[in-house]
Design an enzyme around this catalytic site. Structure first.
Site, PDB file in Angstrom:
ATOM      1  N   LYS A 162       1.180   4.238  -2.809  1.00  0.00           N
ATOM      2  CA  LYS A 162       0.869   5.637  -2.478  1.00  0.00           C
ATOM      3  C   LYS A 162       2.073   6.553  -2.736  1.00  0.00           C
ATOM      4  O   LYS A 162       1.909   7.724  -3.087  1.00  0.00           O
ATOM      5  CB  LYS A 162       0.392   5.742  -1.020  1.00  0.00           C
ATOM      6  CG  LYS A 162      -0.957   5.056  -0.774  1.00  0.00           C
ATOM      7  CD  LYS A 162      -2.075   5.702  -1.564  1.00  0.00           C
ATOM      8  CE  LYS A 162      -3.441   5.135  -1.281  1.00  0.00           C
ATOM      9  NZ  LYS A 162      -4.510   5.790  -2.041  1.00  0.00           N
ATOM     10  N   TYR A 217       0.832  -1.206   0.000  1.00  0.00           N
ATOM     11  CA  TYR A 217       0.000   0.000   0.000  1.00  0.00           C
ATOM     12  C   TYR A 217       0.874   1.267   0.000  1.00  0.00           C
ATOM     13  O   TYR A 217       0.648   2.198  -0.794  1.00  0.00           O
ATOM     14  CB  TYR A 217      -0.898  -0.040   1.241  1.00  0.00           C
ATOM     15  CG  TYR A 217      -1.816   1.140   1.427  1.00  0.00           C
ATOM     16  CD1 TYR A 217      -2.994   1.257   0.680  1.00  0.00           C
ATOM     17  CD2 TYR A 217      -1.536   2.139   2.368  1.00  0.00           C
ATOM     18  CE1 TYR A 217      -3.851   2.340   0.867  1.00  0.00           C
ATOM     19  CE2 TYR A 217      -2.386   3.216   2.558  1.00  0.00           C
ATOM     20  CZ  TYR A 217      -3.546   3.305   1.807  1.00  0.00           C
ATOM     21  OH  TYR A 217      -4.389   4.380   1.996  1.00  0.00           O
TER      22      TYR A 217
HETATM   23  N1  LIG Z   1      -9.149   5.979   5.635  1.00  0.00           N
HETATM   24  C1  LIG Z   1      -7.927   6.426   5.785  1.00  0.00           C
HETATM   25  O1  LIG Z   1      -7.431   6.546   6.918  1.00  0.00           O
HETATM   26  C2  LIG Z   1      -7.100   6.836   4.596  1.00  0.00           C
HETATM   27  C3  LIG Z   1      -5.862   7.446   4.831  1.00  0.00           C
HETATM   28  C4  LIG Z   1      -5.078   7.839   3.737  1.00  0.00           C
HETATM   29  C5  LIG Z   1      -5.524   7.620   2.460  1.00  0.00           C
HETATM   30  N2  LIG Z   1      -6.740   7.014   2.257  1.00  0.00           N
HETATM   31  C6  LIG Z   1      -7.141   6.807   0.879  1.00  0.00           C
HETATM   32  O2  LIG Z   1      -8.397   7.403   0.637  1.00  0.00           O
HETATM   33  C7  LIG Z   1      -9.049   6.742  -0.436  1.00  0.00           C
HETATM   34  C8  LIG Z   1     -10.471   6.409  -0.035  1.00  0.00           C
HETATM   35  O3  LIG Z   1     -10.467   5.456   1.007  1.00  0.00           O
HETATM   36  P1  LIG Z   1     -11.569   5.397   2.178  1.00  0.00           P
HETATM   37  O4  LIG Z   1     -10.851   5.532   3.466  1.00  0.00           O
HETATM   38  O5  LIG Z   1     -12.694   6.310   1.870  1.00  0.00           O
HETATM   39  O6  LIG Z   1     -12.009   3.855   2.100  1.00  0.00           O
HETATM   40  P2  LIG Z   1     -13.342   3.150   1.570  1.00  0.00           P
HETATM   41  O7  LIG Z   1     -13.027   1.699   1.648  1.00  0.00           O
HETATM   42  O8  LIG Z   1     -14.536   3.679   2.285  1.00  0.00           O
HETATM   43  O9  LIG Z   1     -13.428   3.631   0.045  1.00  0.00           O
HETATM   44  C9  LIG Z   1     -12.668   3.089  -0.980  1.00  0.00           C
HETATM   45  C10 LIG Z   1     -13.390   3.319  -2.276  1.00  0.00           C
HETATM   46  O10 LIG Z   1     -12.601   2.784  -3.356  1.00  0.00           O
HETATM   47  C11 LIG Z   1     -13.400   1.896  -4.095  1.00  0.00           C
HETATM   48  N3  LIG Z   1     -12.599   0.856  -4.706  1.00  0.00           N
HETATM   49  C12 LIG Z   1     -11.743  -0.004  -4.115  1.00  0.00           C
HETATM   50  N4  LIG Z   1     -11.207  -0.823  -5.025  1.00  0.00           N
HETATM   51  C13 LIG Z   1     -11.741  -0.478  -6.232  1.00  0.00           C
HETATM   52  C14 LIG Z   1     -11.585  -0.945  -7.557  1.00  0.00           C
HETATM   53  N5  LIG Z   1     -10.757  -1.952  -7.856  1.00  0.00           N
HETATM   54  N6  LIG Z   1     -12.285  -0.348  -8.550  1.00  0.00           N
HETATM   55  C15 LIG Z   1     -13.132   0.680  -8.278  1.00  0.00           C
HETATM   56  N7  LIG Z   1     -13.303   1.164  -7.050  1.00  0.00           N
HETATM   57  C16 LIG Z   1     -12.622   0.591  -6.031  1.00  0.00           C
HETATM   58  C17 LIG Z   1     -14.406   1.345  -3.105  1.00  0.00           C
HETATM   59  O11 LIG Z   1     -15.522   0.799  -3.770  1.00  0.00           O
HETATM   60  C18 LIG Z   1     -14.740   2.617  -2.330  1.00  0.00           C
HETATM   61  O12 LIG Z   1     -15.655   3.388  -3.064  1.00  0.00           O
HETATM   62  C19 LIG Z   1      -8.196   5.518  -0.767  1.00  0.00           C
HETATM   63  O13 LIG Z   1      -7.370   5.781  -1.869  1.00  0.00           O
HETATM   64  C20 LIG Z   1      -7.350   5.361   0.487  1.00  0.00           C
HETATM   65  O14 LIG Z   1      -6.148   4.694   0.218  1.00  0.00           O
HETATM   66  C21 LIG Z   1      -7.530   6.623   3.287  1.00  0.00           C
END
Ligand SMILES: NC(=O)c1ccc[n+]([C@@H]2O[C@H](COP(=O)([O-])OP(=O)(O)OC[C@H]3O[C@@H](n4cnc5c(N)ncnc54)[C@H](O)[C@@H]3O)[C@@H](O)[C@H]2O)c1
Length: 241
Positions: A154, A150
């Site tokens: 990123k 991951y």
């Molecule tokens: N939650 C955290 O603490 C955090 C921290 C840093 C970065 N992020 C990043 O933020 C972004 C959103 O994550 P989140 O926390 O809202 O999680 P989440 O699991 O709620 O959302 C992830 C989204 O990505 C979609 N997704 C995953 N794999 C997919 C694929 N192969 N094709 C199409 N869609 C796909 C899911 O359906 C969902 O809509 C991600 O890129 C994650 O890495 C999250």
């Protein structure tokens, strides 16, 4: 009306970003895999008087990204903003990490970002303007044990962002990465309580981010108020790193 595409818009940060743009009067395309959730989110936006459509897709599919961008461009006439937000984790220590654990995460997070950026770039070049916002993570800067796949994906997004910013800047296209810290979403809800507590102690503001904390920064970066920001990583982590 601004045309905005948000990937991973079925839940969490992506849903908050889609709602935020819709509330600001944009025509929003929500992309994710789950049709039920996408439908609900479009209904919610329409209920607020906004305009949105949804597309089911796996962001790993290059051809599907092209199809979606083409179709949405016909509907919206412009594509002003792309938010590459779809992302997934498969946390494991290296010794337990299978080949597919690595490939899948790099393909979703990094190649998915390439697929949609590539598809919109032609349109933004012709428009002579646009903004691409890529959701990275603080672990792409710091690294994190158990997240080599991951974190690498990123970090790749950061280098990808900086490269595109340099390639596309002369055509008035800005490319920016956002690196959230710990955000309360489905991605983090299953972490054990003691792990969450340990994270909390490292955060200066002593609270986790809400998806709206991230959506607000994304909206700012897409706006004319950020018209001179490109090629940067904006850390939104409450003072964590
Ligand atoms: N939650 C955290 O603490 C955090 C921290 C840093 C970065 N992020 C990043 O933020 C972004 C959103 O994550 P989140 O926390 O809202 O999680 P989440 O699991 O709620 O959302 C992830 C989204 O990505 C979609 N997704 C995953 N794999 C997919 C694929 N192969 N094709 C199409 N869609 C796909 C899911 O359906 C969902 O809509 C991600 O890129 C994650 O890495 C999250």
């Amino acid at each position: 009306m601004k045309g905005v595409i948000v990937t991973g818009a079925s839940s969490g940060i992506g849903k908050a970003i889609a709602l935020r743009f819709a509330k600001e009067g944009a025509f929003v395309a929500l992309v994710a895999r789950s049709e039920d959730k996408l439908k609900e989110n479009v209904k919610e936006i329409e209920g607020l008087g906004g305009k949105a459509v949804y597309y089911t897709a796996d962001v790993r599919d290059f051809k599907r990204a092209e199809e979606i961008v083409k179709d949405f461009h016909q509907k919206a006439e412009r594509i002003d903003v792309l938010v590459n937000n779809a992302g997934a984790t498969r946390d494991k220590f290296l010794i337990q990490m299978k080949e597919e654990d690595f490939s899948e995460i790099v393909d979703i997070n990094l190649k998915g970002t390439f697929n949609f950026s590539r598809a919109v770039s032609r349109i933004m070049l012709r428009q002579k303007g646009g903004v691409i916002i890529n959701i990275s993570s603080v672990v792409g800067i710091t690294g994190n044990p158990g997240q080599a796949n991951y974190a690498a994906s990123k970090a790749g997004i950061i280098a990808f962002t900086k490269s595109l910013a340099k390639e596309l800047g002369s055509r008035n296209i800005r490319v920016v990465a956002v690196a959230p810290g710990f955000v309360e979403t489905k991605m983090t809800e299953s972490l054990p309580e003691d792990v969450k507590k340990a994270y909390l102690e490292t955060i200066a503001l002593r609270r986790f981010a809400s998806p709206d904390d991230i959506a607000g920064v994304v909206a700012f970066l897409a706006s004319d108020d950020a018209s001179y920001i490109s090629g940067q990583v904006i850390v939104v982590d409450g003072g964590m790193i």
